[in-house]
Design an enzyme around this catalytic site. Structure first.
Site, PDB file in Angstrom:
ATOM      1  N   ARG A 180       0.838  -1.206   0.000  1.00 12.76           N
ATOM      2  CA  ARG A 180       0.000   0.000   0.000  1.00 12.76           C
ATOM      3  C   ARG A 180       0.871   1.252   0.000  1.00 12.76           C
ATOM      4  O   ARG A 180       0.561   2.233  -0.680  1.00 12.76           O
ATOM      5  CB  ARG A 180      -0.940   0.006   1.206  1.00 12.76           C
ATOM      6  CG  ARG A 180      -2.021  -1.063   1.150  1.00 12.76           C
ATOM      7  CD  ARG A 180      -2.992  -0.946   2.302  1.00 12.76           C
ATOM      8  NE  ARG A 180      -3.813   0.255   2.203  1.00 12.76           N
ATOM      9  CZ  ARG A 180      -4.575   0.716   3.185  1.00 12.76           C
ATOM     10  NH1 ARG A 180      -4.599   0.093   4.362  1.00 12.76           N
ATOM     11  NH2 ARG A 180      -5.308   1.809   3.010  1.00 12.76           N
ATOM     12  N   CYS A 238      -1.176   5.802   9.172  1.00  6.40           N
ATOM     13  CA  CYS A 238      -1.539   4.533   8.543  1.00  6.40           C
ATOM     14  C   CYS A 238      -2.683   4.820   7.585  1.00  6.40           C
ATOM     15  O   CYS A 238      -2.649   5.806   6.855  1.00  6.40           O
ATOM     16  CB  CYS A 238      -1.901   3.499   9.601  1.00  6.40           C
ATOM     17  SG  CYS A 238      -3.271   3.996  10.675  1.00  6.40           S
TER      18      CYS A 238
END
Length: 283
Positions: A180, A238
């Site tokens: 990611r 995050c």
């Protein structure tokens, strides 16, 4: 004070003169489910069996406000958060231990919020519920009302501009999975990639094969290898400020203070005007 506690230490403290308040924060990231598969239900898991005396806390409703411009898990309304903690029996003079189903992300979010809003004694059960060897109970307790009043710190919290600046002046860690960070996949947010200048530091690398945190020395070595050094200001983000709280917890266990960008990638990537970096290079 250590930020984590083992199951054996917790059992000893629960039998002592000043037992901690227990908060059960079982939660899982909700992604698209296959046809007919029910979503994870933390309350149902709690009611099926929890540590004796533990009170269930709903991450999505009590540890965050509704998703929106500031991300999927923005800060909760602090008055509502304080009321939820008092209903759970949390008082400023009583220790608190938080646990979840083992991943540690949700428990860390509760730990970070309580610490950031001024509670002096909060720890996370290392390894979560799977490490507990004592009996569980299914009855739902009604604790005495606590007296905790949130008093947010003036440090320890980043917004989007602060995160961008820290990526240039200090060390900004991206706690998501490497793919990611690199922008190879993005199952949730508008676009893949990372904040320019951020360093990839997947949260799962803070944990050993047994599901518990690495030792303080191993964690310190890990973060040093990522660029943490004495005097370096550190921040973490995050997807939505949950797994990053676990990274802040790991840093605390290693004796390293760090700030949390709560909005994280879900906020950052929602604004097309913000720059996005892709690939393994921070820039």
């Amino acid at each position: 004070m250590n930020a984590i506690i083992s199951a054996s230490e917790l059992a000893s403290e629960l039998a002592g003169e000043n037992p901690p308040v227990l908060l059960d924060v079982r939660w899982q990231l909700s992604l698209a489910k296959s046809a007919g598969e029910p979503p994870f239900d933390g309350r149902a898991e709690y009611e099926a069996g929890h540590l004796p005396g533990a009170v269930y806390v709903d991450l999505d409703r009590e540890l965050a406000s509704a998703p929106g411009a500031h991300g999927r898990h923005p800060l909760p309304d602090l008055a509502e958060f304080g009321a939820a903690m008092r209903r759970s029996g949390v008082s400023s003079g009583t220790p608190v231990v938080v646990y979840d189903g083992g991943q540690g992300w949700a428990a860390a979010r509760a730990w970070w919020l309580l610490r950031w809003t001024g509670h002096p004694d909060v720890r996370v059960l290392d390894g979560g519920l799977p490490t507990w060897v004592g009996p569980l109970e299914t009855s739902v307790p009604t604790p005495a009302e606590g007296d905790f009043e949130p008093a947010p710190a003036t440090t320890g919290l980043l917004d989007a501009d602060g995160a961008a600046a820290l990526a240039r002046s200090g060390l900004l860690l991206d706690a998501r999975a490497g793919e990611r960070y690199r922008g190879e996949v993005e199952p949730i947010d508008r676009v893949g990639g990372h904040i320019p200048g951020a360093v990839s530091a997947p949260t799962n690398e803070n944990i050993g094969p047994d599901g518990r945190f690495l030792s303080a020395e191993e964690l310190a070595d890990r973060f040093k290898s990522l660029g943490a050094s004495e005097g370096t200001e550190i921040g973490v983000y995050c997807g939505s400020g949950v797994s990053a709280a676990h990274q802040v917890l790991a840093l605390a266990a290693a004796g390293i203070p760090a700030a949390l960008y709560v909005g994280s990638w879900s906020e950052w990537s929602s604004d097309p005007s913000r720059p996005v970096a892709v690939g393994p290079d921070p820039q």
